[in-house]
Design a protein around this motif. Sequence first.
Motif, short mmCIF file in Angstrom:
data_model
loop_
_atom_site.label_atom_id
_atom_site.label_comp_id
_atom_site.label_asym_id
_atom_site.label_seq_id
_atom_site.Cartn_x
_atom_site.Cartn_y
_atom_site.Cartn_z
N ALA A 130 60.76 58.18 -23.82
CA ALA A 130 61.26 58.04 -22.46
C ALA A 130 60.73 56.72 -21.89
O ALA A 130 59.56 56.38 -22.10
CB ALA A 130 60.82 59.21 -21.58
N ALA A 131 61.57 55.98 -21.16
CA ALA A 131 61.14 54.65 -20.71
C ALA A 131 61.86 54.26 -19.43
O ALA A 131 62.85 54.87 -19.03
CB ALA A 131 61.44 53.61 -21.80
N ALA A 132 61.31 53.22 -18.76
CA ALA A 132 61.90 52.64 -17.56
C ALA A 132 61.68 51.14 -17.58
O ALA A 132 60.67 50.66 -18.10
CB ALA A 132 61.30 53.24 -16.29
N LYS A 184 54.47 54.91 -14.17
CA LYS A 184 53.88 55.55 -15.34
C LYS A 184 53.87 57.06 -15.19
O LYS A 184 54.10 57.80 -16.14
CB LYS A 184 52.45 55.02 -15.55
CG LYS A 184 52.38 53.57 -16.00
CD LYS A 184 50.94 53.14 -16.21
CE LYS A 184 50.85 51.69 -16.69
NZ LYS A 184 49.44 51.25 -16.86
N SER A 185 53.58 57.51 -13.97
CA SER A 185 53.56 58.95 -13.73
C SER A 185 54.93 59.57 -13.95
O SER A 185 55.07 60.65 -14.53
CB SER A 185 53.07 59.24 -12.31
OG SER A 185 53.09 60.62 -12.02
N LEU A 186 55.99 58.86 -13.48
CA LEU A 186 57.35 59.36 -13.68
C LEU A 186 57.71 59.43 -15.16
O LEU A 186 58.29 60.41 -15.64
CB LEU A 186 58.34 58.46 -12.94
CG LEU A 186 58.28 58.49 -11.40
CD1 LEU A 186 59.17 57.40 -10.83
CD2 LEU A 186 58.71 59.85 -10.88
N ILE A 187 57.36 58.38 -15.91
CA ILE A 187 57.66 58.37 -17.34
C ILE A 187 56.83 59.41 -18.07
O ILE A 187 57.29 60.06 -19.02
CB ILE A 187 57.42 56.96 -17.92
CG1 ILE A 187 58.38 55.96 -17.25
CG2 ILE A 187 57.64 56.96 -19.42
CD1 ILE A 187 59.84 56.35 -17.33
N ILE A 224 65.03 56.35 -11.23
CA ILE A 224 65.31 54.99 -10.72
C ILE A 224 65.43 54.98 -9.21
O ILE A 224 65.20 53.95 -8.58
CB ILE A 224 66.56 54.39 -11.38
CG1 ILE A 224 67.82 55.16 -10.97
CG2 ILE A 224 66.43 54.36 -12.88
CD1 ILE A 224 69.10 54.52 -11.49
N GLU A 225 65.77 56.12 -8.61
CA GLU A 225 65.87 56.16 -7.15
C GLU A 225 64.50 56.32 -6.50
O GLU A 225 64.38 56.21 -5.28
CB GLU A 225 66.79 57.30 -6.72
CG GLU A 225 68.25 57.05 -7.09
CD GLU A 225 69.14 58.24 -6.75
OE1 GLU A 225 68.59 59.27 -6.32
OE2 GLU A 225 70.36 58.13 -6.92
N SER A 262 66.30 50.67 -14.49
CA SER A 262 66.94 51.64 -15.37
C SER A 262 65.89 52.58 -15.93
O SER A 262 64.72 52.22 -16.06
CB SER A 262 67.70 50.95 -16.52
OG SER A 262 66.79 50.30 -17.39
N ALA A 263 66.32 53.80 -16.24
CA ALA A 263 65.48 54.79 -16.89
C ALA A 263 66.30 55.40 -18.02
O ALA A 263 67.49 55.69 -17.85
CB ALA A 263 65.03 55.87 -15.90
N TYR A 264 65.67 55.61 -19.17
CA TYR A 264 66.44 56.04 -20.32
C TYR A 264 65.56 56.75 -21.34
O TYR A 264 64.32 56.73 -21.27
CB TYR A 264 67.15 54.85 -20.98
CG TYR A 264 66.27 53.64 -21.17
CD1 TYR A 264 66.20 52.66 -20.17
CD2 TYR A 264 65.50 53.46 -22.31
CE1 TYR A 264 65.40 51.54 -20.32
CE2 TYR A 264 64.71 52.35 -22.48
CZ TYR A 264 64.66 51.38 -21.48
OH TYR A 264 63.87 50.29 -21.63
N VAL A 265 66.24 57.38 -22.29
CA VAL A 265 65.57 58.10 -23.38
C VAL A 265 66.30 57.78 -24.68
O VAL A 265 67.53 57.89 -24.76
CB VAL A 265 65.57 59.62 -23.14
CG1 VAL A 265 65.04 60.34 -24.36
CG2 VAL A 265 64.74 59.97 -21.92
#
Length: 710
Positions: free
Chosen positions: A225-227, A68-71, A98-99, A106-109
Motif C-alpha cells: 500500500a502506498a501514497a 505514514k499513519s494512513l498507509i 487522498i482526501e 494518489s493512493a494505491y495498492v
Amino acid sequence: MSFSTNNLRLRPVILTLFIILTLPVFLTIVAVNYVSNQEAANIYAEKLLYRFNTEAIDSIEQLFDPIKSLIRSASALGGELPEFYEANGSITYLHSIIEHSDVIISAYVGLEDGSFRQARQIDPAVKVHGKLPPAGTRYADRWIEREPGEVPVDHYIFLDDGHSELGRSGKGTSYDPRARLWYETALASGGMSLSDVDVFAVLDLIGFTIGAPFYGADGNVRGVAAADITLDGMSDYLAESTISPATISFILDHQGGVIANSRQEKTYGNRSGRAELMHITSLNDDLPAIAFSSRPRDAKAQADSKGMYAFEHQGRDYVASLTTFPPSFGKGWQLFVVTPLSDFTGTLEERNKQLFIFGLIAILVQIVIIYFLSGVISAPLERLAIKVTKIKDLDVESPLSLQTPIREVALLGRAIDTLDTTVKSFASFVPVDLVRQLIDTDQKLALGGYNKFLTVFFSDIEGFSTLSESTPSKQLLHRVSTYLETVTRATKRESGTIDKFIGDGVMAFWGAPSRLDDHAMHACFAALRIQHEMARLNADWTAEGMLPLNIRIGLHSDAVLVGNIGSSDRMNYTVMGDGVNIAARLEGINKDYGTRICISHTVFKEAGDRLCVRPIDEVAVKGRRGKVPIYELVGAYDLEPEFEPDEDLVRLCRMTRGAYEALVAEELDLALERYKAILEDYPDDTVAAEMARRLALRLAKDATPTEVSD
C-alpha cells in the motif's frame, strides 16, 4: 533677577540628578550598542536559524507522519482482509486517504499477482491515454487486472468533486507495480518506507512514495500500500517558511541533490523514466554552491557548531546551516539554509544612528523642560506618591483633594482616587479566577442567579472502576485526559460551557452565560462529535492492545437556576435545579439500554428537525410525576458527512418508532412482535433486545392467573 528659595529646593536637585544619571548612561549604552551590534546580530541570526531548522524539520516530519499513519492502516487492512484489495470496491477507501491531506496526490495498492488499484487526483491539463480527461474531472479510479495470456488493460473512471462518474477510458499497458521503485523499496524495508525521488507513472510528476507491505496468514507478501507526494509540494512549504526576505533554503538528499527549494525552481528532470536531481553546486546561482562548499568537513567541527557556519561572498557576510534529519525519519535528508547577516544588522545599524541623534536632542530638550517644571510638579507628585502607597496597603482614606495648574497631574489625581475605590471593591468581592469570564460576558459581579432555559450535558466512562483496576495509572491518566480534552474541544466548538469535571465525568451546559439560539441542537452536535472522536481514539487504542473507553452521554433541556454560587471569597458560575438531575439520570440510563447518547423529549422537541433519533422508552425520574420519554441520538442531518445517517440507520429508526408506537398504544403483543422483527434484521441492537425482554416479562406476568380464595 531673584528666585524663590521654595522653587530652588527641588529643581536644582532634579536637574543635576537627571544630567548625572542620564547623560553618561545614554552615551555608554550607545557606545556598547555599536560595539556589540555585530556580535548580537550573529548570535540572534544563529539562534533564529537553529530554531528555524528545528521547527522546519519537525514540521516536515509532522507532514509525513499522518500520511505514514494512513498507509500503515491501509497495510494493516490488507493483512487482516487479504481479499479486500482484490476488488474495485477498495478504491473508495483509497479515495478517503487522498482526501485526508492536500499533499497526497494518489493512493494505491499493488498486489503480488501484478494487479493494481489506485485513487488519484487528476490534472485536467494532462492527457490520459492520449487524450484530455472530461471537463470537470477532479479524481479518478484506476485499476489494472492481469489475466494469463492477455494484455493487461489500464482502466480509468473519471470523477468530479462529488465523486460522480464523468467518463471512462481503457488502454492496454505494460505497467507492472512489482517493477516500480516504490514497490521494491517497501519490500526491501519490510515495513514503512519512504522511497527515493522517482517519476510517478502516468502522472508525469516527480516525488516520493510512502509505502508499506502487507502479508498473508502464511507470511508471504500479498502486496504494498502506498501514497505519492510531489516535490513541488515540498518547495511550496519552504517558500512559505522563511526567517528573512533574502534567506534561501533547500532540502537535499544524502548526496547533495536538491529535493526542494524555497525559490520554487525546478531542480529535477525525467531521464528515461528515472528522476534526476540537480546537485546543489550545479544551480544557476553560485551562492548556494559557495555556501555548500564552505561547510565544515570535520565531524567534530560540525557537531560543535550544530551544523551552522559563517562565510563571505562578494563582500557580504552570510550565515549558513546544514542539518541532517533525525534517523527516525528514515532518509538521510539535509536542511540547507543560507541567510545574509545584513537582513538582521541593517535595520539595527540604522536605528542606532537614529537613536544617537534623537537621544542627544531629547536630553537637551528634557533639561530645559525639567528646569521649569520641576518645581511645579514636585509637590503634587509627592502627594500622589503617598496616595499610591496607601492604595497599595489598602488603607482607608477619603479621596485626595489635589489643586494643581497642570491638567494631566490633576487628571492623574482623580484617576488615582478612582483606582483607590476600585481596588478596594475588587479586593473585597472579586475572585481572580472568575474575573475574565465575568468581564467577557458583561455580567455584574454578584452572588445569585436567575432562571433560564438551558441544555445540560453529562458524560461518563462506562465501567471506569473495572478499567482503572486493569490499566496502569500513567496510561489511564493519559487516556482519561485525552477523553476530557475531546469533550472540552467539542463543547467549545459548539459554543458550550464546561461546568466542572467530576472524576471521569463531565458536566457542561449550553445557553449561558451568553445567549445561544438552538442551544439544544448545539449540545446534540457536540455529543455526536465526542462519540465520533472517541470512536476514532478507541480504534487506535484497540489496535495497540488497550481496552476502549466507551462514553455515555445524557442531555436534557429545562429551566434551571444559573449564576454565581458560593461566597464573597469564592464563587462558581454553575447551574442548579431539577433539570440538572434529569440530565445526570439520562446519562446513567444509557447503561440499561446499551446506548451511547440519551436525550430527553424536551431536547428532541427543541432540535428534532436536525436530529436522527429513535424513541427508547418512557422512564420515571425522581421529582417528576409523569414519565419522561427518552430517545437515542444516532446522527444529524446537514452537519458533516460522517454524522449523516445512512439508509440502514434510518430504517432501524423507522422500525423502532413503529414498535414504540404500539407500546404507547398498549398493544403489547404487536410491540413485542415488532421489536423481535428488529432483532431479526439487527441482532446486535441492544435497545430492541432490552425492550423485547421487558415486554416478554410483562406479558408473562399478565398471563399468570390470579388465585381466588373461596
